[in-house]
Design a protein around this motif. Structure first.
Motif, PDB file in Angstrom:
ATOM      1  N   SER A  89      14.551  90.194   7.581  1.00 14.28           N
ATOM      2  CA  SER A  89      15.444  89.934   8.717  1.00 14.28           C
ATOM      3  C   SER A  89      16.905  89.961   8.278  1.00 14.28           C
ATOM      4  CB  SER A  89      15.103  88.584   9.360  1.00 14.28           C
ATOM      5  OG  SER A  89      15.437  87.493   8.520  1.00 14.28           O
ATOM      6  N   LEU A  90      17.195  89.387   7.124  1.00 17.42           N
ATOM      7  CA  LEU A  90      18.580  89.373   6.631  1.00 17.42           C
ATOM      8  C   LEU A  90      19.055  90.780   6.269  1.00 17.42           C
ATOM      9  CD1 LEU A  90      18.371  86.154   4.434  1.00 17.42           C
ATOM     10  CD2 LEU A  90      19.655  86.416   6.575  1.00 17.42           C
ATOM     11  N   GLU A  91      18.162  91.553   5.640  1.00 12.30           N
ATOM     12  CA  GLU A  91      18.531  92.925   5.286  1.00 12.30           C
ATOM     13  C   GLU A  91      18.692  93.792   6.528  1.00 12.30           C
ATOM     14  OE1 GLU A  91      19.299  94.184   2.156  1.00 12.30           O
ATOM     15  OE2 GLU A  91      19.311  92.009   1.774  1.00 12.30           O
ATOM     16  N   SER A  92      17.846  93.566   7.533  1.00 19.37           N
ATOM     17  CA  SER A  92      17.984  94.316   8.787  1.00 19.37           C
ATOM     18  C   SER A  92      19.313  94.003   9.451  1.00 19.37           C
ATOM     19  CB  SER A  92      16.824  93.960   9.735  1.00 19.37           C
ATOM     20  OG  SER A  92      15.585  94.347   9.182  1.00 19.37           O
ATOM     21  N   LYS A  93      19.681  92.738   9.399  1.00 19.16           N
ATOM     22  CA  LYS A  93      20.961  92.327   9.984  1.00 19.16           C
ATOM     23  C   LYS A  93      22.136  93.013   9.259  1.00 19.16           C
ATOM     24  CE  LYS A  93      22.907  89.436  12.986  1.00 19.16           C
ATOM     25  NZ  LYS A  93      22.599  89.422  14.426  1.00 19.16           N
ATOM     26  N   LYS A  94      22.004  93.126   7.948  1.00 19.74           N
ATOM     27  CA  LYS A  94      23.043  93.811   7.173  1.00 19.74           C
ATOM     28  C   LYS A  94      23.151  95.285   7.582  1.00 19.74           C
ATOM     29  CE  LYS A  94      22.647  90.954   2.999  1.00 19.74           C
ATOM     30  NZ  LYS A  94      22.218  90.945   1.571  1.00 19.74           N
ATOM     31  N   LEU A  95      21.990  95.905   7.791  1.00 12.56           N
ATOM     32  CA  LEU A  95      22.008  97.312   8.205  1.00 12.56           C
ATOM     33  C   LEU A  95      22.626  97.461   9.599  1.00 12.56           C
ATOM     34  CD1 LEU A  95      18.526  98.540   6.893  1.00 12.56           C
ATOM     35  CD2 LEU A  95      20.776  99.269   6.086  1.00 12.56           C
ATOM     36  N   PHE A  96      22.313  96.532  10.507  1.00 12.02           N
ATOM     37  CA  PHE A  96      22.948  96.570  11.830  1.00 12.02           C
ATOM     38  C   PHE A  96      24.474  96.543  11.677  1.00 12.02           C
ATOM     39  CE2 PHE A  96      19.168  94.149  13.970  1.00 12.02           C
ATOM     40  CZ  PHE A  96      18.372  95.270  13.804  1.00 12.02           C
ATOM     41  N   SER A  97      24.939  95.606  10.844  1.00  9.76           N
ATOM     42  CA  SER A  97      26.388  95.442  10.666  1.00  9.76           C
ATOM     43  C   SER A  97      27.018  96.673  10.023  1.00  9.76           C
ATOM     44  CB  SER A  97      26.670  94.204   9.805  1.00  9.76           C
ATOM     45  OG  SER A  97      26.197  93.039  10.429  1.00  9.76           O
ATOM     46  N   GLU A 148      14.213  76.902   5.703  1.00  6.78           N
ATOM     47  CA  GLU A 148      14.703  76.486   4.392  1.00  6.78           C
ATOM     48  C   GLU A 148      15.289  77.668   3.619  1.00  6.78           C
ATOM     49  OE1 GLU A 148      11.332  74.706   2.547  1.00  6.78           O
ATOM     50  OE2 GLU A 148      11.320  72.949   3.884  1.00  6.78           O
ATOM     51  N   GLN A 149      14.651  78.841   3.751  1.00  4.94           N
ATOM     52  CA  GLN A 149      15.118  80.026   3.027  1.00  4.94           C
ATOM     53  C   GLN A 149      16.394  80.610   3.638  1.00  4.94           C
ATOM     54  OE1 GLN A 149      11.876  82.991   2.241  1.00  4.94           O
ATOM     55  NE2 GLN A 149      10.593  81.449   3.227  1.00  4.94           N
ATOM     56  N   GLY A 150      16.510  80.489   4.945  1.00  9.14           N
ATOM     57  CA  GLY A 150      17.566  81.175   5.669  1.00  9.14           C
ATOM     58  C   GLY A 150      17.052  82.513   6.178  1.00  9.14           C
ATOM     59  N   HIS A 151      17.318  82.819   7.446  1.00 11.09           N
ATOM     60  CA  HIS A 151      16.818  84.063   8.032  1.00 11.09           C
ATOM     61  C   HIS A 151      17.708  84.462   9.196  1.00 11.09           C
ATOM     62  CE1 HIS A 151      15.128  82.193  11.701  1.00 11.09           C
ATOM     63  NE2 HIS A 151      14.864  81.158  10.907  1.00 11.09           N
ATOM     64  N   ALA A 152      17.453  85.630   9.754  1.00  5.31           N
ATOM     65  CA  ALA A 152      18.240  86.120  10.890  1.00  5.31           C
ATOM     66  C   ALA A 152      17.346  86.418  12.087  1.00  5.31           C
ATOM     67  CB  ALA A 152      19.008  87.383  10.482  1.00  5.31           C
ATOM     68  N   ILE A 153      16.219  85.715  12.176  1.00  3.41           N
ATOM     69  CA  ILE A 153      15.241  85.954  13.245  1.00  3.41           C
ATOM     70  C   ILE A 153      15.673  85.212  14.503  1.00  3.41           C
ATOM     71  CG2 ILE A 153      12.831  85.653  13.930  1.00  3.41           C
ATOM     72  CD1 ILE A 153      12.202  85.738  10.845  1.00  3.41           C
ATOM     73  N   ASN A 154      15.620  85.904  15.639  1.00  3.57           N
ATOM     74  CA  ASN A 154      15.976  85.299  16.925  1.00  3.57           C
ATOM     75  C   ASN A 154      14.771  84.838  17.733  1.00  3.57           C
ATOM     76  OD1 ASN A 154      17.821  88.108  16.703  1.00  3.57           O
ATOM     77  ND2 ASN A 154      18.977  86.195  16.842  1.00  3.57           N
ATOM     78  N   SER A 184       4.178  75.709   9.142  1.00  2.96           N
ATOM     79  CA  SER A 184       4.782  75.636   7.810  1.00  2.96           C
ATOM     80  C   SER A 184       5.614  76.880   7.502  1.00  2.96           C
ATOM     81  CB  SER A 184       3.700  75.442   6.743  1.00  2.96           C
ATOM     82  OG  SER A 184       2.816  76.542   6.712  1.00  2.96           O
ATOM     83  N   VAL A 185       5.193  78.049   8.003  1.00  6.17           N
ATOM     84  CA  VAL A 185       5.984  79.273   7.821  1.00  6.17           C
ATOM     85  C   VAL A 185       7.337  79.130   8.517  1.00  6.17           C
ATOM     86  CG1 VAL A 185       6.133  81.712   8.450  1.00  6.17           C
ATOM     87  CG2 VAL A 185       4.018  80.813   7.469  1.00  6.17           C
ATOM     88  N   LEU A 186       7.331  78.574   9.719  1.00  7.18           N
ATOM     89  CA  LEU A 186       8.588  78.392  10.446  1.00  7.18           C
ATOM     90  C   LEU A 186       9.533  77.481   9.675  1.00  7.18           C
ATOM     91  CD1 LEU A 186       7.199  77.966  14.076  1.00  7.18           C
ATOM     92  CD2 LEU A 186       8.532  79.888  13.220  1.00  7.18           C
TER      93      LEU A 186
END
Length: 523
Positions: free
Chosen positions: A309-317, A348-354, A341-343
């Motif tokens: 999700s973070l890498e996808s966000k970078k590609l969008f930008s 905790e990791q940080g993500h860009a999921i909406n 637990s995944v959520l």
């Protein structure tokens, strides 16, 4: 068009021992004795300390249709050939018109041992309600609780969609899960029948089959959108990027974008998420943007969701900056065996999921498949009854009771307390002793600033209180959770909520205990 009621919500949806008891009650002329039953649970699910109640609508449907038809009577007669004919005439005559049923409303936060449902009426009829009533509220409450926990783990700002119909425990499980996950805080469902009947927002995109059904641009029978070949326009952006992505995937995205130019959401992990899927989505989104439309987003269905999700966000930008377009609106949806637990781990990791599409672990309640609500006789013939057990937790709390929630000055719930129905209700500003039903040493004084009756009379021979709709139940749940201390609802080492008895009920219970349990004598 009137939708058919669930054909299985019938009094015959019961266990054989209910009928065998019913006949014995009838044979001994006890079938019309006035009785009181309580439904409650002893332990909260999912290693938590709270539960959300659900199932009122289905229980009302049971009461409204509580009749044995001719074929059902004939079937019961075949199972009980020794029984007298008059008994089957009796079964054919009964309904729920002599019952009174108190319940907590859907969306109420509830706790162990509190009487969530109270059924009063003729002993045999009230007994026959047991199995059906429990099956209607056990799973509904479990699903509502599971959904509420998922919502808390995901955060209030994330869109949650229930995707579990294909993995649910049968058709009834699918419908119940869709309905009560919405009450528990989910925003939408992929289940169209639930959407139509219960007015739940529906959502859906495409599967991997759609992507792999295209092998390249030759499969695009109509590639034109607004007079422009959308595939060729997307391919122009691909060539400018210098990337080599999958041709069939780009063709599939182009065709889907033509069908949904303003709701184009692409599943991007069919071949490779970051080297093909996301770039192909971006090229298609750029083509749509050039033609005056905005793509919606992507769905991640495998791999390291936080990283992707973070890498996808970078590609969008990256591409938004390169072509001076605004991609801030693009959604990133994640699915793939997500549980509570995944959520929490993603947060905790940080993500860009909406948004999250959650299926199997939600609708099957993977972390705990059953709630374990029970139904116990607490009074008959105006005589309180008690079940004694070597396990303290299995001792029942006798007599006809009322339950209340006591609040402090800050609006937060202090405890739930049960009283005998004949005792005065707790009063605002008046000190009351609250005692643990399981530990004689635990007690406290409470001076409530607010007293809330938990049990509401829904049925008195007929429906006397409207059943809340799903939106009302969702709103109730949100309001209720705000009144429960955060240490009680937290995931790790939650604090048990105080469930109490008045001194009057506690002393009465102890006296009845001493009366009913023989004192051993040794020589």
């Amino acid at each position: 068009m009137a939708y058919p009621k669930n054909q299985y919500i019938r009094p015959l949806l019961t266990d054989m021992y209910q009928l065998t008891m019913c006949y014995a009650y009838w044979k001994n002329n006890h079938h019309n004795d006035y009785a009181v039953f309580d439904a409650f649970f002893r332990k909260c699910p999912f290693k938590g300390e709270y539960t959300i109640f659900g199932g009122v609508g289905e229980i009302i449907e049971l009461l409204e249709n509580f009749r044995f038809n001719e074929s059902e009577i004939a079937y019961i007669k075949s199972l009980m050939p020794h029984a007298e004919d008059e008994f089957f005439n009796y079964l054919a005559s009964i309904d729920a018109s002599e019952l009174k049923v108190w319940m907590v409303p859907d969306g109420t936060v509830v706790f162990p041992r509190i009487n969530l449902i109270r059924v009063e009426g003729p002993l045999a009829i009230a007994q026959l309600c047991e199995t059906t009533l429990l099956v209607l509220c056990n799973f509904s409450s479990l699903i509502t609780t599971n959904a509420a926990r998922f919502r808390k783990a995901a955060g209030a700002d994330k869109h949650l969609s229930e995707f579990g119909s294909r993995r649910a425990q049968g058709t009834d499980g699918a419908m119940t899960a869709s309905k009560y996950s919405y009450v528990g805080g989910f925003d939408s469902t992929s289940n169209l029948l639930a959407g139509m009947i219960h007015k739940i927002p529906t959502i859906g995109t495409h599967a991997h089959a759609y992507v792999v059904s295209y092998s390249g641009p030759s499969d695009l029978h109509n590639p034109l959108f607004k007079g422009v070949n959308l595939y060729e326009l997307a391919d122009k952006y691909r060539k400018e990027s210098g990337l080599k992505t999958n041709d069939g995937e780009l063709a599939a995205f182009s065709s889907y974008a033509i069908a949904y130019p303003d709701r184009f959401l692409a599943l991007v992990d069919t071949y490779d998420t970051l080297s093909s899927g996301v770039p192909n989505f971006i090229f298609t989104a750029l083509a749509l943007n050039e033609l005056g439309h905005k793509a919606y987003g992507i769905r991640l269905d495998s791999g390291d969701l936080a990283y992707l999700s973070l890498e996808s966000k970078k590609l969008f930008s990256k591409y938004a900056e390169k072509y001076s377009v605004n991609f801030d609106h693009l959604m990133i949806v994640a699915s793939n065996d997500i549980n509570e637990s995944v959520l929490r781990s993603l947060n905790e990791q940080g993500h860009a999921i909406n948004a999250f599409g959650i299926g199997t672990n939600l609708v099957t309640c993977q972390a705990q498949p059953a709630l374990g609500m029970v139904y116990k006789l607490v009074e008959v013939r105006n005589t309180p009854r008690i079940k004694i057990s070597n396990e303290k937790d299995k001792v029942t709390i006798p007599c006809q009771k009322k339950a209340f929630r006591l609040y402090g000055n800050d609006g937060i719930a202090i405890c739930d307390i049960m009283t005998r129905a004949t005792d005065p209700d707790p009063e605002v500003g008046k000190k009351i002793m609250a005692r643990s039903p399981l530990d004689e040493k635990k007690r406290m004084f409470v001076i409530p600033s607010k007293v809330e009756a938990l049990n509401e009379l829904f049925w008195d021979g007929r429906l006397v209180k409207p059943v809340a709709n799903l939106e009302e139940s969702r709103t109730r749940l949100i309001s209720q959770l705000r009144t429960i201390r955060s240490d009680i609802t937290r995931e790790t080492n939650p604090t048990p909520y105080k469930v109490s008895l008045t001194s009057s009920l506690y002393d009465f219970m102890m006296n009845l205990w001493e009366m009913e349990v023989p004192i051993p004598e040794y020589h």
